[in-house]
Design an enzyme around this catalytic site. Sequence first.
Site, PDB file in Angstrom:
ATOM      1  N   ARG A  78      13.076  80.838   9.241  1.00 34.26           N
ATOM      2  CA  ARG A  78      13.709  80.495  10.251  1.00 34.26           C
ATOM      3  C   ARG A  78      13.707  79.026  10.666  1.00 34.26           C
ATOM      4  O   ARG A  78      14.981  78.348  10.865  1.00 34.26           O
ATOM      5  CB  ARG A  78      13.131  80.989  11.388  1.00 34.26           C
ATOM      6  CG  ARG A  78      13.210  82.670  11.608  1.00 34.26           C
ATOM      7  CD  ARG A  78      12.713  83.494  12.602  1.00 34.26           C
ATOM      8  NE  ARG A  78      12.928  84.818  12.547  1.00 34.26           N
ATOM      9  CZ  ARG A  78      12.496  85.780  13.568  1.00 34.26           C
ATOM     10  NH1 ARG A  78      11.593  85.340  14.399  1.00 34.26           N
ATOM     11  NH2 ARG A  78      12.958  86.734  13.288  1.00 34.26           N
ATOM     12  N   LEU A 102       3.854  95.251  23.142  1.00 34.87           N
ATOM     13  CA  LEU A 102       3.292  95.908  21.852  1.00 34.87           C
ATOM     14  C   LEU A 102       1.751  95.748  21.856  1.00 34.87           C
ATOM     15  O   LEU A 102       0.937  96.500  21.656  1.00 34.87           O
ATOM     16  CB  LEU A 102       3.933  95.423  20.881  1.00 34.87           C
ATOM     17  CG  LEU A 102       5.361  95.940  20.311  1.00 34.87           C
ATOM     18  CD1 LEU A 102       5.891  95.307  19.295  1.00 34.87           C
ATOM     19  CD2 LEU A 102       5.385  97.570  20.447  1.00 34.87           C
TER      20      LEU A 102
END
Lengths: 246, 649, 222
Positions: B339, B44
Site C-alpha cells: 500500500r 474484532l
Amino acid sequence: MNLKLKIWRQASPQAKGKFVDYEANNISEDASFLEMIDILNDELIEKGDDPIAFDHDCREGICGMCSMFINGHPHGSQKATTTCQLHMRKFKDGETIVVEPWRAKPFPVIKDLVVDRSAFDEIIQSGGYISTTTGGVPDANSIPIQKEHADLAMDAAACIGCGACVAACKNASAMLFVSAKVSQFALLPQGKVEAKDRVKSMVAKMDELGFGNCTNTYACEAECPKEISITNIARMNRHFIGAKLG
Amino acid sequence: MTKIDSKVPKGPLAEKWTIYKEHQNLVNPANKRKIDIIVVGTGLAGGAAAASLGEMGFNVKVFCIQDSPRRAHSIAAQGGINAAKNYPNDGDTIYRLFYDTIKGGDYRSREGNVYRLSQVSNNIIDQCVAQGVPFAREYSGYLANRSFGGALVSRTFYARGQTGQQLLLGAYGALSKEIKRGSVKLFTRREMVDLVLMKDGRARGIIVRNLHTGELERYGAHAVLLATGGYGNVFFLSTNAMTSNGSAAWRAYKRGAYFANPCFVQIHPTCIPVHGDYQSKLTLMSESLRNDGRIWVPKKKEDAEKIRKGELSPNDISEENRDYYLERRYPAFGNLVPRDVASRAAKERCDAGYGVGKTGLAVYLDLSDAINRLGKDVIEARYGNLFDMYERIVDDNPYKTPMMIYPAIHYTMGGLWVDYELQSNIPGLFVGGEANFSDHGANRLGASAIMQGLSDGYFVLPYTMQNYLADQITVGPIPTDTVEFDEAEKSVRERIDNLMSIKGSETVDSFHKRLGHIMWDYVGMARTKEGLEKAIHEIQELRKEFYSKVDVPGNPNGINLELEKALRVSDFLELGELMARDALHRNESAGGHFRLEYQTPEGEALRNDKDFMYVAAWEYQGDDKEPKLNKEELEYENIEVKQRNYKTT
Amino acid sequence: MSSKPFYSSITKKIIMSLMGFFLLTFLLVHVSLNSLLLFNKEWFNAGAHFMGSTWYIQAFQWVLFAGFAIHIFYAFVLQIQNWMARPTGYKRRAAMEQSPFSRYMIYTGTIILIFLIIHLGNFFFVKMGWIGNGVPLTANGEEDMAQLVINLFSHGGYVAFYVVMIFLMGFHLDHALQSAFQSLGLNHPTYWGFIKGLSRVYAIVITLGFIIIPLFIYFKNV
C-alpha cells in the site's frame, strides 16, 4: 441547492417532541444527506441552538448506525442505500424534506432522531449465534458447504442491523431481521445443531420485546438497504413449524 | 534513554509461543469467577477477547461507544483476512506469511510477535468457520482464496466485500452468547475518558462518560484491556468511522503508557478522491480491486489537463497514451505492490501534473481489461457491491468509465507500546488490535489488520492476561471509591467544564479540519524536517487557539455530540504533535513514514537500519515538557534484513 | 410457550393462513355452485338442496363458521398487537408495501365481515327460518333458493352494493393466497412468481365469478 426541512426534535425520551422547520441553503449536490445535516448543525451551533442529534458512524453504509425516516422511507427513497450513502443529487432544489426517527415501541426515541435499538441486541443474545467456544474446532475445510448454500447464507448475513425493516413495516415487525440471522445459520451445517432452539427462542424474544406481527406486506424487503430477501422469512416460518412439531 | 524489554520468550522462533504457553501461569476455574476484567472496545480484538475471556469464566465488563457492539469499525474491513492455510497449494507456509509481514512492514516489527500472528492465523479461519462466518467457497464446497497486495501467494479468505463485517458479527455472536450466559456485562454508548492506576502502579479501572446521560461512571477491575482502534482521524478526513478516536490510548499515554511509533500511518491507495470542503469522511474501495484493476494516468500532461477541465474522458485516451505506472516501475508485483508503495506512486504522478479528476488529485483504476477478459458477470460477482457504492458516491458508472482513486489515511501502525504479552509498560494494562503497535512495523499488508485483531482477541490475550491475573486471585474486588478514582473523575470533570466554559466562536469540526490540513500537508505521505518542525509549531498554536476560541454548545448532561467531539479533538491536538515529533526524529524512510530527504535515486524509501532499527516508545513527561524517547531495539535472528524490492522477486 | 397473548406471532400467522386456505377453498366451491344459476334454476336448486342434504355436510357448515370465526378473531388480535407496536406514527409514510392490498386487510376484512352478516341475513338465516317469511317454494312445494336469489338481484341498488362488496373481497383475496403460502414457509425464488400470479388469478376469477351472476340476473330481468 436549497432545501426546506421538517425535522423531529425531542429533547429527551420523556419530552414531547415536535417538528421544527429549517432551511438548508447552498448545499452541494455531491454532499451526502448526513453532510447536509452536518452543515445545518454548524449553522445551529453558530446561532447558539442545540444541534440535531442523529446516529451515524462509518458513513460508508456498513455499520448500520445511521437511521432517519426521510420523506416517508427509512434511509430515504433510494433503493439499497443507507442514509449515509444517500446523496443530495437525489433531491430536487427547493424540495421540502420530512425527517423523522424510526417509530416502533421497542425502539424508543432517546433524543431527536436517535432511537434505542438495543432490542436487536437482545434478540441476538437470545440465540443468534452458534454456541462454539474459542479453540477446539475442526479444520476449516473439514466441512465442505455447497456454494449455493454458502452464498444464500452470505446474502442473509449481509444484514447491518439498522432497523429499517422495522421502521418500514406498517406493523413494526422485526421478522426480516430475525429471519436473516435464523436463515444464515439454518443454511450452514455448523448452525443446524442448534437450529430448532434458536428459532424458537429468537421468535419468543422478538414477541416479548413488543415488535408487531408480520402480515407479509414485504415493505421490509423493498426498504432494506442490503436487500435482504423475504424468502428468509419464509424459511424461518418453515423452520419454526418444524421446530414446534418436534 | 531507557532500554525496554519486550519479554519475547527464549527459544527457536517456531517454538516461542508454545514455550510461553507451556510455562505460563493459569487461574483455576473457581478463582476465575473472582477476577474482573474491563475490555474497552467491541471490534474484532475487543469483542473476541471479551467473549473468549467470558467463556473461560472471568467476569468481563465490555464497553462500546456505539449503540451496539456490532457497529465497531472493524465492520468496514472489506477485502479479506490472511492465513497461511496453503489451501490453494501455491507454496504458502507460516514462515512465508511471517516473512511477508516483516518485509511488508519494512523491518520495523518484532519477529516473535509476527511469527505468533502467522501461527495462529490458521486457527482464526477454523474458529470463524465454526461460528458460521459465510466465507466465499468454490463449487467444490471448500473455501476460496484470493491474492492481495504484497504477497506472491493467494492466502486471503473473504466474504464478498464484507469480510470485516462477517468476522465482526461472528465475534459479536460469541459475545452475545456470553452476555446471555452472564459472564460478560455489556455497556453501550460509553466512552472511556480516563484510565485509573492504583498506588502500586497497576491499571485498575476506567472512567467512562455515558453518552446518553452525560454522567461520568467508574468501573474497577483486576486488569484493563484497551481495544479502541487507531487514531487515523487525527487527519479529520480518513476512512475511519466518525467516532473512531485516539482518546482512550491517549489517556493511557498520559497516565504513563508508552506510545510507540506514532508516525507510522498507513495511507491506503484506493480511496474515492476528496470532492468538497464539507466532506466528512473518505470511502475506501477495497484493495482487492487491484487484483483485476490496472492503475494508470495519461502519459501526456496535456491529456491530463484536458481531462481535468472535462474536455476529454478517460475512454478517449488510447492505450499507448496511458501510463500504467505501477506496472512500469514494479514489473514483478505490478498493481499489487504494498500500500505505501502504491500510494506514494500515485502522489508522485499527481504532483508531477498527471493527475485526473476535477482536482487533479486522482488516478484511474481501470477494470475494463478484466471485464473484457472475464466478462461483466464475473466482475460483478466479485466487486458488484463496491461498484454500486462507487456509483452512489461519485455518480459515475465504473463499468463504463474507469474509477478514480486517490490515497487516504486508513490505518495507524503505531499505537500503545506492548510487550510479547500485549501488556503495556503499565502492569495490568493490555492493548489489542489497531490500538497497539505490535505487528505491522512501518507498514501493514492488506488483509492483515483483521487477522491481527482476531489473533490478539481470540488466541493471544486470553492466555497472556491469564498469566498476569494468576497472582491477582487474592486481591478481592476492586473498589471504586478510592482517592485514585476520585482524582481521575475530578480531572475529567475539569476538562469538560473547561471546554464548556470557553464559549468561543469556532466549531469543534473547524478546528479538527484545520488540524487535519496541517497533518496531511506536513505529516502525510511525504515529510521533511522543515515541514515537520512547522507542523509542530502550527499544532501548538492551533491548540492554544482551540482553548480560547472553541464553541461547545449545550450542557454536559445528556447527549451532547459537540462535547464528545471536543474531548476527542483536544486529544488529537496533542497526539498530532507527538506524531510529528516522532516523524521528525526518525531520520530515515520506512514503510508509511517517508521522508523526502531519505530516498533512493529511484524514489524508493531509504531505511537507516544502523540508527533506527528500533521501536520509538514515547513517554509522557508533563503537558509542557517534551516527551522522553525510549527505544526497543529490534533484533532479526531469523530474517535477513534487506532493502524492500517489489521490482523483481 | 409465548410471551404474546394467543400464541407466538408466527403461530398466529400459521393459524391465519390455514384458516385462510380453508376459506379460499370454500369460496371456490361457493362460486362454482352459484354459477349453476347461469345455466338453469333446477341445477342451482339441486346444488343448494345437496348442501343441506346430509348430516356431514350440515356439520361441515359449523366447521366453516368456526373457520371464519378463528380467522376473524386472529385478524383482530394481530391488528391490535400491530397497532400497539407503533404507538407514535409517522408524519409522512410512503406506500412501501410490495403486496399493495396488504395495507388494507383489516379494513377489507371488516367490510367483508359486515357483508357476510348481511349476506347470511339474506340467504342462510332465511333458509333456516330465523328471519323473513321463508324461502319461496317451487310448484312441487320444494324450497326455491334460486328464486330467492333472483328476487334479491332484481333490485338494482342491491346488485350495486353486492358488486362493490365483491370487489373489496377481491382486493382481500389478491393478498390472501400468496400471503398464506409465505406464512407457511412455502416461498422459493423459483416458484414465487408463479404463486403471486396464481394469487392474482384466483382473486380475479372469484371476483368475476361472483359478480357475473347478479349482473346476469339483473340485466336478464330488466
